[in-house]
Design a protein around this motif. Sequence first.
Motif, short mmCIF file in Angstrom:
data_model
loop_
_atom_site.label_atom_id
_atom_site.label_comp_id
_atom_site.label_asym_id
_atom_site.label_seq_id
_atom_site.Cartn_x
_atom_site.Cartn_y
_atom_site.Cartn_z
N PRO A 100 0.84 -1.20 0.00
CA PRO A 100 0.00 0.00 0.00
C PRO A 100 0.87 1.25 0.00
O PRO A 100 1.90 1.31 0.67
N ILE A 101 0.46 2.25 -0.78
CA ILE A 101 1.25 3.46 -0.88
C ILE A 101 1.43 4.11 0.49
O ILE A 101 2.48 4.67 0.80
N ASP A 102 0.40 4.02 1.34
CA ASP A 102 0.51 4.62 2.67
C ASP A 102 1.62 4.00 3.50
O ASP A 102 2.11 4.61 4.45
N ALA A 103 2.01 2.77 3.16
CA ALA A 103 3.04 2.09 3.95
C ALA A 103 4.43 2.59 3.63
O ALA A 103 5.35 2.41 4.43
N VAL A 104 4.62 3.20 2.48
CA VAL A 104 5.95 3.65 2.08
C VAL A 104 6.03 5.15 1.83
O VAL A 104 7.07 5.66 1.45
N SER A 105 4.92 5.88 2.04
CA SER A 105 4.92 7.31 1.78
C SER A 105 4.39 8.06 3.00
O SER A 105 3.81 7.47 3.92
N MET A 106 4.60 9.37 2.97
CA MET A 106 4.14 10.22 4.06
C MET A 106 3.87 11.61 3.50
O MET A 106 4.34 11.96 2.41
N ALA A 107 3.11 12.41 4.24
CA ALA A 107 2.84 13.78 3.82
C ALA A 107 4.04 14.66 4.14
O ALA A 107 4.81 14.39 5.06
N SER A 108 4.19 15.72 3.36
CA SER A 108 5.20 16.72 3.71
C SER A 108 4.69 17.53 4.89
O SER A 108 3.49 17.56 5.18
N ALA A 109 5.60 18.19 5.58
CA ALA A 109 5.20 18.97 6.74
C ALA A 109 4.23 20.09 6.35
O ALA A 109 3.23 20.34 7.03
N LEU A 110 4.50 20.77 5.24
CA LEU A 110 3.61 21.84 4.78
C LEU A 110 2.22 21.30 4.45
O LEU A 110 1.21 21.89 4.83
N GLY A 111 2.19 20.18 3.73
CA GLY A 111 0.91 19.59 3.36
C GLY A 111 0.12 19.11 4.56
O GLY A 111 -1.10 19.28 4.63
N TYR A 112 0.81 18.52 5.53
CA TYR A 112 0.14 18.00 6.72
C TYR A 112 -0.47 19.13 7.54
O TYR A 112 -1.62 19.05 7.98
N VAL A 113 0.30 20.21 7.72
CA VAL A 113 -0.20 21.34 8.50
C VAL A 113 -1.42 21.97 7.84
O VAL A 113 -2.41 22.29 8.50
N LYS A 114 -1.38 22.15 6.52
CA LYS A 114 -2.51 22.75 5.81
C LYS A 114 -3.74 21.85 5.89
O LYS A 114 -4.86 22.32 6.11
#
Length: 353
Positions: free
Chosen positions: A173-187
Amino acid sequence: MSALISSPHLHSGDSVRSTMITVILALAPASFVSVYLFGWLAVLVIGTSIGGCMGLEWISLRMMGRSTAAVGDGSAALTGLFLALTLPPTTSWWMVLIGCFMAIMLAKQVYGGLGFNLFNPALAARVVLLISFPLPMTTWIIPMHGAGSGIDLYSLTDSLQVFLFGLKSVGQPIDAVSMASALGYVKTEWTRGIGVSDALRAYGYDYLNAFLGREAGSLGETSVLALLLGGIYLLARHTITWQIPFSYLGTVALLAAISSTVNPAHFAPPLFHLMAGGLMLCAFFMATDPVTSPVTPVGRLVFGTGCGILTWSIRSFGGYPEGAMFSVILMNCAVPLIDHYCRPRVYGQGLSE
């Protein structure tokens, strides 16, 4: 009798090739950090982008009946490196080549080649890719990802599979190997009613990791330290001047300081803005492009200030979490106007006879 040689008789030693090599050397720390964090994926993206830009430069020069010797001046190689460092590590080969085509054929050669382009070619290509392919261009892989989670970034086989066939090809699953950037997560969290401080705490954001580069992002934007080293090198070599990076970073920091003091739940603090996203890459390398930036010191201050205002505004109110690259492209459009109004007065102009 010796032959007469026309002026100029003195040469500073600068040339297009030497300038391009200087900037490439300044980008070396950020490039090495990207390889350290993302392994073979970084090597594949950077190599394909540089090779693609140089190849398309050669093709375009041949099509226009011009000398292909210009391929060796380093400008196409630098454009390829710039483009690669603005891309996510998981960018597929075909997207890299589309970006190369946009940068060389449409953003550079259509305008007449080096010295005539209105926009920074690498940034123009990156913006087109982001608008055209928003999902893959905002998918960030976890740095230094291990084989135990389904993909080994330091395995050429695994990296080639991702580079050729995409993240889904690894069978995880893509969620298992990826993460949000800090800017994207905060927004994203702010749209859910969660304040900046709580969002950064939940993200596990650490300023030291951001400074060193151990976080998700494009290949060349993660390490503030590496970009600062490159920027200082360019300033020391007088390849760039201080006006644009200082006014750019200073404007973002000032606006962030004022807004975060007024409403800390909504607006991120200055240090976060300075370390997040592609701000440092744009401030020292993209915005200072001599072809697409103003020619006067006052004009450069205006340009950098404009970039800072737009970056902070897009990050704070826009639909995209990042605004640095959009801001430089938009301010590129204003360069002729800035140059017109910031021209120094001709000596003696306005004096009475």
